[in-house]
Each structure stands twice: as C-alpha cells, then as structure tokens.
Design an enzyme around this catalytic site. Sequence first.
Site, PDB file in Angstrom:
ATOM      1  N   SER A   1     -16.814 -59.572 -18.836  1.00  8.41           N
ATOM      2  CA  SER A   1     -18.276 -59.476 -18.904  1.00  8.41           C
ATOM      3  C   SER A   1     -18.892 -59.027 -17.590  1.00  8.41           C
ATOM      4  CB  SER A   1     -18.879 -60.823 -19.290  1.00  8.41           C
ATOM      5  OG  SER A   1     -18.431 -61.218 -20.554  1.00  8.41           O
ATOM      6  N   GLY A   2     -18.082 -58.546 -16.674  1.00  9.45           N
ATOM      7  CA  GLY A   2     -18.678 -57.918 -15.500  1.00  9.45           C
ATOM      8  C   GLY A   2     -18.532 -58.649 -14.175  1.00  9.45           C
ATOM      9  N   LYS A   3     -17.657 -59.643 -14.069  1.00 12.85           N
ATOM     10  CA  LYS A   3     -17.476 -60.302 -12.765  1.00 12.85           C
ATOM     11  C   LYS A   3     -16.909 -59.332 -11.732  1.00 12.85           C
ATOM     12  CE  LYS A   3     -14.812 -63.610 -14.286  1.00 12.85           C
ATOM     13  NZ  LYS A   3     -14.892 -63.219 -15.711  1.00 12.85           N
TER      14      LYS A   3
ATOM     15  N   ARG B   1     -22.497 -61.412 -22.174  1.00 17.34           N
ATOM     16  CA  ARG B   1     -22.973 -60.284 -22.957  1.00 17.34           C
ATOM     17  C   ARG B   1     -23.900 -60.833 -24.023  1.00 17.34           C
ATOM     18  NH1 ARG B   1     -19.790 -55.526 -23.033  1.00 17.34           N
ATOM     19  NH2 ARG B   1     -18.232 -55.694 -21.398  1.00 17.34           N
TER      20      ARG B   1
ATOM     21  N   ARG C   1     -24.574 -51.049 -10.154  1.00 11.39           N
ATOM     22  CA  ARG C   1     -25.100 -51.231  -8.803  1.00 11.39           C
ATOM     23  C   ARG C   1     -26.543 -51.743  -8.815  1.00 11.39           C
ATOM     24  NH1 ARG C   1     -22.957 -45.906  -5.687  1.00 11.39           N
ATOM     25  NH2 ARG C   1     -24.254 -46.743  -4.015  1.00 11.39           N
ATOM     26  N   ASP C   2     -27.293 -51.390  -9.850  1.00  9.62           N
ATOM     27  CA  ASP C   2     -28.680 -51.855  -9.911  1.00  9.62           C
ATOM     28  C   ASP C   2     -28.785 -53.364 -10.095  1.00  9.62           C
ATOM     29  OD1 ASP C   2     -30.091 -49.455  -9.469  1.00  9.62           O
ATOM     30  OD2 ASP C   2     -29.619 -48.794 -11.511  1.00  9.62           O
ATOM     31  N   ASN C   3     -27.683 -54.003 -10.506  1.00 13.44           N
ATOM     32  CA  ASN C   3     -27.734 -55.457 -10.694  1.00 13.44           C
ATOM     33  C   ASN C   3     -28.066 -56.190  -9.399  1.00 13.44           C
ATOM     34  OD1 ASN C   3     -27.056 -55.004 -13.334  1.00 13.44           O
ATOM     35  ND2 ASN C   3     -24.862 -55.358 -13.019  1.00 13.44           N
TER      36      ASN C   3
ATOM     37  N   SER D   1      -6.449 -53.416 -20.924  1.00 13.14           N
ATOM     38  CA  SER D   1      -5.523 -52.915 -19.894  1.00 13.14           C
ATOM     39  C   SER D   1      -6.133 -53.184 -18.519  1.00 13.14           C
ATOM     40  CB  SER D   1      -5.265 -51.423 -20.092  1.00 13.14           C
ATOM     41  OG  SER D   1      -6.469 -50.691 -20.032  1.00 13.14           O
ATOM     42  N   ARG D   2      -5.252 -53.343 -17.527  1.00  9.37           N
ATOM     43  CA  ARG D   2      -5.739 -53.840 -16.231  1.00  9.37           C
ATOM     44  C   ARG D   2      -5.037 -53.171 -15.056  1.00  9.37           C
ATOM     45  NH1 ARG D   2      -8.833 -59.109 -16.460  1.00  9.37           N
ATOM     46  NH2 ARG D   2      -9.243 -59.353 -18.666  1.00  9.37           N
TER      47      ARG D   2
HETATM   48  P1  GTP Z   1     -12.012 -60.944 -16.569  1.00  9.17           P
HETATM   49  O1  GTP Z   1     -11.157 -60.307 -15.511  1.00  9.17           O
HETATM   50  O2  GTP Z   1     -11.485 -60.743 -17.954  1.00  9.17           O
HETATM   51  O3  GTP Z   1     -12.332 -62.362 -16.315  1.00  9.17           O
HETATM   52  O4  GTP Z   1     -13.385 -60.120 -16.652  1.00  9.17           O
HETATM   53  P2  GTP Z   1     -14.555 -59.676 -15.676  1.00  9.17           P
HETATM   54  O5  GTP Z   1     -15.732 -60.534 -15.922  1.00  9.17           O
HETATM   55  O6  GTP Z   1     -14.094 -59.521 -14.277  1.00  9.17           O
HETATM   56  O7  GTP Z   1     -14.885 -58.262 -16.309  1.00  9.17           O
HETATM   57  P3  GTP Z   1     -15.200 -56.850 -15.658  1.00  9.17           P
HETATM   58  O8  GTP Z   1     -16.024 -56.917 -14.411  1.00  9.17           O
HETATM   59  O9  GTP Z   1     -13.943 -56.119 -15.503  1.00  9.17           O
HETATM   60  O10 GTP Z   1     -16.107 -56.202 -16.810  1.00  9.17           O
HETATM   61  C1  GTP Z   1     -15.603 -55.642 -17.937  1.00  9.17           C
HETATM   62  C2  GTP Z   1     -16.563 -54.782 -18.721  1.00  9.17           C
HETATM   63  O11 GTP Z   1     -17.952 -55.035 -18.478  1.00  9.17           O
HETATM   64  C3  GTP Z   1     -16.343 -53.310 -18.437  1.00  9.17           C
HETATM   65  O12 GTP Z   1     -16.219 -52.645 -19.664  1.00  9.17           O
HETATM   66  C4  GTP Z   1     -17.602 -52.896 -17.709  1.00  9.17           C
HETATM   67  O13 GTP Z   1     -17.914 -51.552 -17.875  1.00  9.17           O
HETATM   68  C5  GTP Z   1     -18.656 -53.823 -18.310  1.00  9.17           C
HETATM   69  N1  GTP Z   1     -19.782 -54.017 -17.380  1.00  9.17           N
HETATM   70  C6  GTP Z   1     -19.725 -54.581 -16.166  1.00  9.17           C
HETATM   71  N2  GTP Z   1     -20.936 -54.579 -15.555  1.00  9.17           N
HETATM   72  C7  GTP Z   1     -21.787 -54.008 -16.430  1.00  9.17           C
HETATM   73  C8  GTP Z   1     -23.196 -53.730 -16.385  1.00  9.17           C
HETATM   74  O14 GTP Z   1     -23.892 -54.005 -15.424  1.00  9.17           O
HETATM   75  N3  GTP Z   1     -23.731 -53.139 -17.494  1.00  9.17           N
HETATM   76  C9  GTP Z   1     -22.989 -52.813 -18.583  1.00  9.17           C
HETATM   77  N4  GTP Z   1     -23.604 -52.259 -19.622  1.00  9.17           N
HETATM   78  N5  GTP Z   1     -21.655 -53.050 -18.654  1.00  9.17           N
HETATM   79  C10 GTP Z   1     -21.065 -53.645 -17.604  1.00  9.17           C
HETATM   80  C1  SPV Z   2      -9.355 -63.355 -18.150  1.00  2.54           C
HETATM   81  O1  SPV Z   2      -8.929 -63.119 -19.291  1.00  2.54           O
HETATM   82  O2  SPV Z   2     -10.391 -63.990 -17.929  1.00  2.54           O
HETATM   83  C2  SPV Z   2      -8.633 -62.815 -16.995  1.00  2.54           C
HETATM   84  C3  SPV Z   2      -7.346 -62.171 -17.246  1.00  2.54           C
HETATM   85  O3  SPV Z   2      -9.113 -62.908 -15.889  1.00  2.54           O
HETATM   86  S1  SPV Z   2      -6.021 -63.256 -17.428  1.00  2.54           S
HETATM   87  O4  SPV Z   2      -5.452 -63.465 -16.085  1.00  2.54           O
HETATM   88  O5  SPV Z   2      -5.037 -62.616 -18.304  1.00  2.54           O
HETATM   89  O6  SPV Z   2      -6.441 -64.503 -17.983  1.00  2.54           O
HETATM   90 MN    MN Z   3     -11.067 -64.048 -15.881  1.00  4.51          MN
END
Ligand code: GTP
Ligand code: SPV
Ligand code: MN
Length: 610
Positions: A266-268, A424, A518-520, A392-393
């Site tokens: 979700s965007g971390k 989301r 980036r606008d966040n 995928s990562r």
């Molecule tokens: P885990 O590693 O699974 O815990 O996830 P995470 O929260 O680190 O997720 P990550 O930052 O990789 O975000 C994954 C998805 O969110 C991607 O498909 C991004 O494109 C989308 N995303 C992140 N920031 C934004 C945003 O500001 N706007 C939109 N629309 N999508 C975003």
């Molecule tokens: C998550 O799913 O929130 C992750 C990837 O950060 S994993 O390490 O597979 O749990």
């Molecule tokens: Mn995670």
Amino acid sequence: MVDVEKALDEAGLQNPRVREYVAQWAAVTQPDRIEVVSAADDERLLKEAVAAGELLPAGEGRYYSRSYFKDTARSEERTVVATSREDDKGVYNNWKPAAEMTELLTERMRGASAGKTMYVIPYLMAPPGSPLEAYAAGVELTDCRPVVLHMIRMSRVGVDYLNDLEDPDSFVRAVHVTGDLPNLGQGTPDDQRYFATVADDRTILHYGSSYGGNALLGKIAHGLRQACYDGRESGIFLAEQFMLLGITDKETGKRWHVAGGFPSASGKTNLAMTLAPDALGDRYRVDFYGDDIAWLWVGDDGRVYAMNPEFGVFGVAKDTNEKTNPTALDSIGDGSGVIFTNVAYNPQTEEVWWEGKTKNPPEDVTGWQDWKGELISEREEGDTSPWAHPNSRFTTTLANVPNVAADFEDPKGVPVDAIIFGGRTSDREPLVRAITDLAEGVYDGLTLGAEATFAAEGVDGQLRYDPMSMRPFMAYAEGDYAAHWLKIIGAATDGPIFAHVNWFQRGEDGHFRWPGYRDNLRALLWLCRYKDAEVTGRQTPVGVLPTKEELELDGVEITPEDLDIILTIDRERWQQEMTFREAHLKQFDRLPEEIWEAHRRVSAALDADA
Ligand code: GTP
Ligand code: SPV
Ligand code: MN
C-alpha cells in the site's frame, strides 16, 4: 551423521546455547552438510548459486530468481502464532497451543534436509548497540541458499552478533525447511505448509516455502511477530509494520521524523524512499530510514524513538519507475547486488521487466520470459496476463538507497514526531486528517481499513480491516495490543501526533484523485507544521484537515473538484462506516474502555455535525 561440532568450531561459533540449538535441529532435519555463514561469504555464495542455476545473471552485479509458481506470497491461513497461554488467542493471529505446533512441525521437518546443506545464519535485527539489542539476535537454520543470500541483504549477519550476547540464551531460534514444493498441496484442503511462531518459546518453525516472509525469518516472523510478542512481554516496546522517514526544512534547519503503518503493498516503500516534489526540492530533503518495520520505545527524554531493525529492502517491483520511485531504481542498479524475484526476465540480454517499469512492455519480445519462465513470444493471441507476478520483488540493502539517512545505523534511533496510518481506500478517507488525542490515534489505527492487495494470498480489491497494518503479524490478542499501545505511547511526555492519510481516493472513472508519490510529502509537511502550531487546519468530527491554502500545492496537478473532495468529510458515508467499525471492534476481547470512548466521541461528533 554430519559433524556439527566441527562445522561450528571452524566458523568460530562459540555461544554454547547456539551450539546446542544447531545440534538439536540438525538431528531432526538430518542435513548432509552444515555451513555457518556470515556477510563476508556473500560473493562466494552468489557464485555457487549462479553455478547451480538458483540465480541467473541480471546485468553487472544483479541477480534474478524465480520461486516455485505456487509459492509467491505469504499465506495467512497457514501462518499461526503458538503459545502456551490461551489468553494470547486473538481474532487475527490464528492462535494454536505451543506444544501441538512444535510437535507437528518437528515431525514435518524430520529428515527433510537429507542430501542438503543446512546453513546456519547468525543475525541481528537492530543496529548494534541499540537499546533493544537484547530482542534482536537470532539464528536462522535454512536448507535454501537463495534464502541465505536474501538474509545477508535483509539483516546483519555474522557469528560475532551471537558470540557477544550478554545473555547467551537470548536469541530467536528460527528454523526454515523448504519442503518438497511440488507436493505440498498449496491452497488445497490437504495443504502441508505451516508457518509457526512459537512466541513464548522464542522459536520460529516455517515449513513449505522458500519465498519472502515465509522463508527469510529475521524479517517478518522475528522482526514483526516475535518482536510484537516480546514488546508486550518486556513491557518496553512496540514492533510494527511501519515505514520510517526524516524530513528536513533546509531553510529553517527544522527536522521531523514520521513513522507510518500501511497494509502490505500500500505504499510504505514508495513513501519511505520519496524525494521532495521538484517544486519543493530546494527547500525540503527527505531521508529514508526504513520501508517495512519499525520498533518503537520511549527514550529518557520522554520522546518516542524508532529504529528500523532491517538491513535491506524487500520491495514490491510493480509500478516502480522513474516517476514513482527513482531512488528505488538507483538502489537496484549495476553492482548493487540486488536480487529480483518473479519479475520477467530475458536470459539473452540479462534484462528484467515488470508491469509499470515502463508504460509498455519491451517491444521486441525476443528472449523474454514471464515470471514462470514461459516465453512471451509463445503466448496465445489475446493473452494479457502480467509478465511479472504482481507480488514480484527486489531485494537490496538500505545502504544502496541514495537518500538513506546519514544516521540510519545510529543505535539511538530517531525521535518520532508523527505516526500515520493509511491504506488503499477508494472513497471516504481524505488526503490527511490529524489526530492529537492518544486514544483517538490508537482507535484510528485499530480501525485502519484497506482494500486487499496481492502481497497476501486473497482477493484483490476487497475491503478489510487491518489494525495498525499488523493484521497478518499480530502476535497476541487485539484488546491487549491496544492496551499496550496506550501504555507505551502514553508513557511519553512529548509524544507524537497521529494522522490518517490516503493517497488512493478514486473518481467514478477510476482515476486517482490525488497524484500521489512525491506529492505525498505535501500532506506530511502540513502535518508537521500542524504539530508545531504553524497552521490551524479545519476541525472535523474525524480530525483536523488542512485548508487548501495551508497545503503547499505549488506544481501539483489536480482538478479543483478532486482537491475539494479529498479535503472534505462525507458525513453520511462516515456514519455508515461507524457501524462497521463497531462490529469490527466488538470482536476484540478486553478492548480498553478508552478506545470505546474514542469511538463514541467520534460517532457523537459525526451525529452533531448535521
Ligand atoms: P509491503 O512490502 O508488501 O509491506 O508493501 P509496501 O507498503 O512497502 O508497498 P509499496 O510501497 O511497494 O507499494 C506498492 C504499490 O502501491 C505499488 O503498486 C505502488 O505503485 C502503489 N503506490 C504507492 N504509493 C502510491 C501513491 O501515492 N499513489 C498511488 N496511486 N499508488 C501508490
Ligand atoms: C509484506 O507482505 O508485507 C512484506 C513482504 O513486506 S513479506 O516479507 O513476504 O512478508
Ligand atoms: Mn510488509
């Protein structure tokens, strides 16, 4: 029978309790060889993995791997927290009795490493010298070399971390056995997999996967589940699925730190690695600390401190590109040692690709294979399935991220000014709403809702509650978890402000109302200024929202209509949400009265706002 003593002697692994533990599990899994690894073995292990075909070259100092096609994400149904206290049973932790799980997994692992090498990975989930170091040491045993290579990137690995322990017994015992992946019945009623954190034994037993959090046990199983439990047992810290970043106002020299929980995918990662938008770049700098886990405690000065226990990033590849996350791209370049998993790959050119890397996939499909290794050129007409798996990562180290904070390894951690929650949510949740009251902040975290993503097996797009983004990692009962939050953060004399953020509101046609990425930073800047009483915002029943004038909107591409909507509370929609929240909270035993009071206060404010 393999000579355990000899292998441990050769590696200089002296901690007697660690030696006993390795010998005990070697007798169960019965490997042919034992190898103790440290970060210095990386180069050799990479060569071996490439020679064995476990990794494929993806350019200079970059590597590619595929996981088994039924093993591409965490499995929440197969993940349990086991303890010997039934009180630890919560709504989300799939609690089981410790003795039952230990026995079951020991049986499953018996003889399972025959013919294989057992790698012993001594690791630390903290910068050395951290006040929480006593909870950070662990030893993972694994039968999978790519898992070792991931662990070297994701945690600090070496025997010294275990030899030098103050209490030689204070390490997490983490056993990983891959199992026979094609014969585990993944997702069927006869599923053989089990991923158990036996929390009051500080033992992690994972069987039946070699992917991500299922197999890199320092990360999710120790860094989140076990640490969540240890945080409550010790009474001194919180372990959360949080990103952590720093913001500096170069004009005034002011510096803030923001920690935040967003559910998986979700965007971390995007937020933590963000750069200031171009129009604000001269004035603000963002420093990256962590993208997935933070441990939080209260320092002697009465402030809440946070640190990232990890050493690397296991980031979602999808949609990572120059616009959304340029720093992530820089961190996976030539010579970075990055390992890609389950993206698309071209063995002829050694290139990788994933959806959203570029607008369209490579035009010349010669040589390109999808994440399963199937040739794109042989796809049937009209086959539009993604080239890369949605989960995928890429795995790279924190130090590879160009805007990593100068003090990212400082064991003191950083003082936290704001804790944000976000998910989301395609309607209802505004861009940002600030919450100053502690119980209302914790209440907001507990009622965090998000539409499901691909990071866990499940249905994409369905709304579900994910308290503090810890639903898959919660180690004990939610009501006790809420009480522990109130206790820890409540002990701070100069505590953080809370806020809820949302980058994902959509219009009827599906477009995102806020440009995001980036606008966040603009929403975070407003929040920091609000905390410092430099702006006043607008009080609503669910928190304080920025006015348009207070948001630094220079250079943002947004329509006036969208801007209005993301800065407005839809009262009726919120009142409906309150009934869902009530049902959600009612599931939790022993939920502190303060949380119910916060819920009633927000409900009453919504009703009075008519
Ligand atoms: P885990 O590693 O699974 O815990 O996830 P995470 O929260 O680190 O997720 P990550 O930052 O990789 O975000 C994954 C998805 O969110 C991607 O498909 C991004 O494109 C989308 N995303 C992140 N920031 C934004 C945003 O500001 N706007 C939109 N629309 N999508 C975003
Ligand atoms: C998550 O799913 O929130 C992750 C990837 O950060 S994993 O390490 O597979 O749990
Ligand atoms: Mn995670």
